[in-house]
Design a protein around this motif. Structure first.
Motif, PDB file in Angstrom:
ATOM      1  N   UNK A  52       0.761  -1.242  -0.177  1.00  0.00           N
ATOM      2  CA  UNK A  52       0.014   0.058   0.165  1.00  0.00           C
ATOM      3  C   UNK A  52       0.944   1.233   0.046  1.00  0.00           C
ATOM      4  N   UNK A  53       0.715   2.031  -1.157  1.00  0.00           N
ATOM      5  CA  UNK A  53       1.957   3.182  -1.121  1.00  0.00           C
ATOM      6  C   UNK A  53       1.043   4.432  -1.232  1.00  0.00           C
ATOM      7  N   UNK A  54      -0.114   4.409  -1.061  1.00  0.00           N
ATOM      8  CA  UNK A  54      -0.998   5.713  -0.934  1.00  0.00           C
ATOM      9  C   UNK A  54      -2.386   5.334  -0.297  1.00  0.00           C
ATOM     10  N   UNK A  55      -2.835   6.177   0.640  1.00  0.00           N
ATOM     11  CA  UNK A  55      -4.166   6.113   1.171  1.00  0.00           C
ATOM     12  C   UNK A  55      -5.473   6.752   0.410  1.00  0.00           C
ATOM     13  N   UNK A  56      -5.159   7.362  -0.673  1.00  0.00           N
ATOM     14  CA  UNK A  56      -6.132   7.956  -1.572  1.00  0.00           C
ATOM     15  C   UNK A  56      -6.794   9.077  -0.802  1.00  0.00           C
ATOM     16  N   UNK A 236      16.303  -4.487  -2.207  1.00  0.00           N
ATOM     17  CA  UNK A 236      15.149  -4.017  -1.561  1.00  0.00           C
ATOM     18  C   UNK A 236      15.207  -2.386  -1.095  1.00  0.00           C
ATOM     19  N   UNK A 237      16.446  -2.210  -0.509  1.00  0.00           N
ATOM     20  CA  UNK A 237      16.955  -0.948   0.037  1.00  0.00           C
ATOM     21  C   UNK A 237      18.056  -0.439  -0.465  1.00  0.00           C
ATOM     22  N   UNK A 238      17.661  -0.073  -1.859  1.00  0.00           N
ATOM     23  CA  UNK A 238      19.225   0.268  -2.549  1.00  0.00           C
ATOM     24  C   UNK A 238      19.910   1.553  -2.089  1.00  0.00           C
ATOM     25  N   UNK A 239      21.410   1.797  -2.501  1.00  0.00           N
ATOM     26  CA  UNK A 239      22.116   2.762  -2.053  1.00  0.00           C
ATOM     27  C   UNK A 239      21.630   4.077  -2.629  1.00  0.00           C
ATOM     28  N   UNK A 240      20.955   4.192  -3.781  1.00  0.00           N
ATOM     29  CA  UNK A 240      20.381   5.402  -4.291  1.00  0.00           C
ATOM     30  C   UNK A 240      19.037   5.370  -4.697  1.00  0.00           C
ATOM     31  N   UNK A 241      18.147   6.300  -4.795  1.00  0.00           N
ATOM     32  CA  UNK A 241      16.979   6.281  -5.055  1.00  0.00           C
ATOM     33  C   UNK A 241      16.829   5.645  -6.417  1.00  0.00           C
ATOM     34  N   UNK A 242      15.756   4.865  -6.494  1.00  0.00           N
ATOM     35  CA  UNK A 242      15.577   4.027  -8.017  1.00  0.00           C
ATOM     36  C   UNK A 242      15.494   5.234  -9.036  1.00  0.00           C
ATOM     37  N   UNK A 243      15.773   4.697 -10.261  1.00  0.00           N
ATOM     38  CA  UNK A 243      15.714   5.917 -11.324  1.00  0.00           C
ATOM     39  C   UNK A 243      14.503   5.526 -12.006  1.00  0.00           C
ATOM     40  N   UNK A 244      13.791   6.602 -12.682  1.00  0.00           N
ATOM     41  CA  UNK A 244      12.683   6.450 -13.460  1.00  0.00           C
ATOM     42  C   UNK A 244      12.764   5.413 -14.486  1.00  0.00           C
ATOM     43  N   UNK A 245      11.489   4.722 -14.643  1.00  0.00           N
ATOM     44  CA  UNK A 245      11.536   3.527 -15.567  1.00  0.00           C
ATOM     45  C   UNK A 245      12.109   2.232 -14.779  1.00  0.00           C
ATOM     46  N   UNK A 254      10.320   4.440  -8.577  1.00  0.00           N
ATOM     47  CA  UNK A 254      10.992   5.688  -8.283  1.00  0.00           C
ATOM     48  C   UNK A 254      10.021   6.861  -8.011  1.00  0.00           C
ATOM     49  N   UNK A 255       8.657   6.603  -8.091  1.00  0.00           N
ATOM     50  CA  UNK A 255       7.689   7.562  -7.791  1.00  0.00           C
ATOM     51  C   UNK A 255       7.497   7.890  -6.421  1.00  0.00           C
ATOM     52  N   UNK A 256       7.948   6.816  -5.522  1.00  0.00           N
ATOM     53  CA  UNK A 256       7.581   7.019  -4.072  1.00  0.00           C
ATOM     54  C   UNK A 256       8.786   6.070  -3.518  1.00  0.00           C
ATOM     55  N   UNK A 257      10.046   6.596  -3.563  1.00  0.00           N
ATOM     56  CA  UNK A 257      11.171   5.765  -3.225  1.00  0.00           C
ATOM     57  C   UNK A 257      11.188   5.291  -1.588  1.00  0.00           C
ATOM     58  N   UNK A 258      10.839   6.028  -0.657  1.00  0.00           N
ATOM     59  CA  UNK A 258      10.877   5.684   0.620  1.00  0.00           C
ATOM     60  C   UNK A 258       9.876   4.715   0.965  1.00  0.00           C
ATOM     61  N   UNK A 260       8.461   2.370  -1.183  1.00  0.00           N
ATOM     62  CA  UNK A 260       8.698   1.267  -1.860  1.00  0.00           C
ATOM     63  C   UNK A 260      10.375   0.808  -2.026  1.00  0.00           C
ATOM     64  N   UNK A 261      11.136   1.579  -1.719  1.00  0.00           N
ATOM     65  CA  UNK A 261      12.691   1.100  -1.596  1.00  0.00           C
ATOM     66  C   UNK A 261      13.392   1.667  -0.331  1.00  0.00           C
ATOM     67  N   UNK A 262      12.601   2.061   0.528  1.00  0.00           N
ATOM     68  CA  UNK A 262      13.077   2.566   1.788  1.00  0.00           C
ATOM     69  C   UNK A 262      13.965   3.943   1.577  1.00  0.00           C
ATOM     70  N   UNK A 263      14.646   4.297   2.945  1.00  0.00           N
ATOM     71  CA  UNK A 263      15.359   5.545   2.614  1.00  0.00           C
ATOM     72  C   UNK A 263      16.848   5.574   2.944  1.00  0.00           C
TER      73      UNK A 263
END
Length: 411
Positions: A52-56, A236-245, A254-258, A260-263
């Protein structure tokens, strides 16, 4: 009178050696690997994970606006697939027959092969669990020479990921893209490993064996691992923010890195204790929860010297049956973070000066049956598989599994 051992007899010997299976021997190698929860129902070609990445919408100070802005919750569903891990040992038939007259000799023969295979599985699991899924086990120093049998790792602490007898391939990339270098044999065979200096020695000059050629800063891989291993913690928790696409199990994170990919946080100054407190505070601020923090053992030792070791704690491993294993405990230091006590544990294969703060409840290993076992499907009664091109039979160990993070924001 000499006794002749059948496959069934050999199977019984193996069961006597390992009555509870080999899982406990694997889990003792690494605290993260041991403490992560295991699920053995990973059937089918893949299984969806639901984030769940957004509560709407639907919230406002007035009812009319709350109704007007309502919208569905937002979910992402990565389709998780399995990775594979194998260890194969051959027993020649002459040795098997020569040991038939002595039960002790047969036990030792099987025990030696089994222990070697189990050690290989243990090392592979504890290495890949701290990787990014690309399979790289280390990287050459930018100052090393490659026209020699001896090369030096960029980080000497990663020498624990290598051992004598391994075949090693190289690449300019870390396994998440690109390809391995070819030419010559395409690999070197290690004849020496110095875990203090980070020097790896091959049977011949590296550039004589891999003529692509090998270059400084190349990444190093166990033969066949490039892009094919378990998705470890830093996938799962990469060392840099995921790139687009990005395509991570079918999801662009990439749209919501924290969420879906941690901080991530890179301190520029401070003691070990100060950096630790910064990491935990910033993680809590972005919405993460944590109960455990992992460090390389050398960094763990530096932290222990700074804060003292009065508050010790032991955390137990968890087996595939979901129960704690009392015989496997990991000793750590307990510190206070912004949302409670945090256990700080040393992880041998975590790279130096790299912290992982996480909530262990957010992680699972999904496997098809037990993740590490003797693979007997299609073999004889004792697990033996006759070799076509050799006067030998082989035993195969391994499993089919992957690491899964159910709530990435917690790392």
């Amino acid at each position: 009178m000499a006794q002749t051992y059948t496959d069934a007899d050999i199977a019984a010997v193996y069961k006597n050696l390992y009555p509870s299976g080999i899982e406990e021997m694997i889990l003792e190698s690494d605290p993260f690997l041991g403490m992560v929860r295991k699920r053995t129902d990973f059937t089918g070609n893949g299984k969806y994970l639901n984030w769940k990445v957004g509560h709407g919408g639907g919230d406002a100070a007035t009812l009319a606006n709350a109704i007007a802005t309502t919208s569905d919750q937002q979910h992402k569903r990565p389709l998780i697939t399995r990775a594979r891990e194998y260890a194969v040992k051959q027993l020649d038939h002459e040795s098997l027959e020569a040991s038939e007259s002595s039960e002790g000799a047969m036990v030792e023969l099987l025990k030696d092969a089994s222990e070697s295979a189990i050690e290989l599985l243990k090392l592979a699991a504890s290495v890949s669990i701290w990787g990014n899924g690309g399979g790289a086990r280390g990287r050459l120093s930018h100052t090393t020479s490659v026209d020699t049998a001896n090369v030096t790792l960029e980080d000497a602490s990663e020498a624990v990921n290598f051992w004598v007898g391994q075949r090693i391939q190289t690449s300019a990339t870390d396994g998440t893209s690109g390809s391995v270098k070819t030419g010559g044999t395409g690999y070197v065979t290690l004849t020496g490993v110095n875990r203090q200096t980070g020097v790896l020695t091959a049977s011949l000059d590296w550039n004589d064996e891999i003529t692509a050629p090998v270059a400084v800063d190349d990444y190093l891989f166990r033969y066949g691992d490039f892009g094919a291993v378990v998705k470890g913690v830093f996938a799962w928790n990469p060392l840099s923010d995921p790139a687009g696409s990005e395509n991570f199990f079918g999801v662009d994170r990439s749209s919501y890195p924290e969420q879906m990919a941690g901080s991530r946080y890179s301190p520029t100054a401070g003691s070990y204790d100060e950096c630790l407190q910064d990491v935990l505070a910033r993680h809590y601020q972005v919405g993460g929860e944590h109960d455990t923090l992992f460090l390389n053992p050398i960094d763990w030792g530096e932290l222990a010297k700074e804060i003292g070791t009065k508050d010790r704690i032991t955390r137990n491993a968890i087996g595939s049956n979901g129960k704690e294993i009392a015989s496997i405990g990991y000793k750590g230091i307990q510190v206070m973070g912004p949302n409670g006590a945090v256990t700080v544990l040393p992880a041998r294969r975590l790279k130096r000066r790299r912290y992982l703060g996480t909530n262990m409840k957010s992680w699972e290993i999904w496997s098809l049956n037990e993740p590490w076992r003797l693979l007997g499907r299609g073999a004889g009664e004792g697990g033996f598989l006759r070799q076509v091109s050799a006067d030998a039979s082989e035993l195969r160990w391994g499993g089919y599994y992957n690491l899964v993070c159910t709530r990435p924001i917690d790392s």
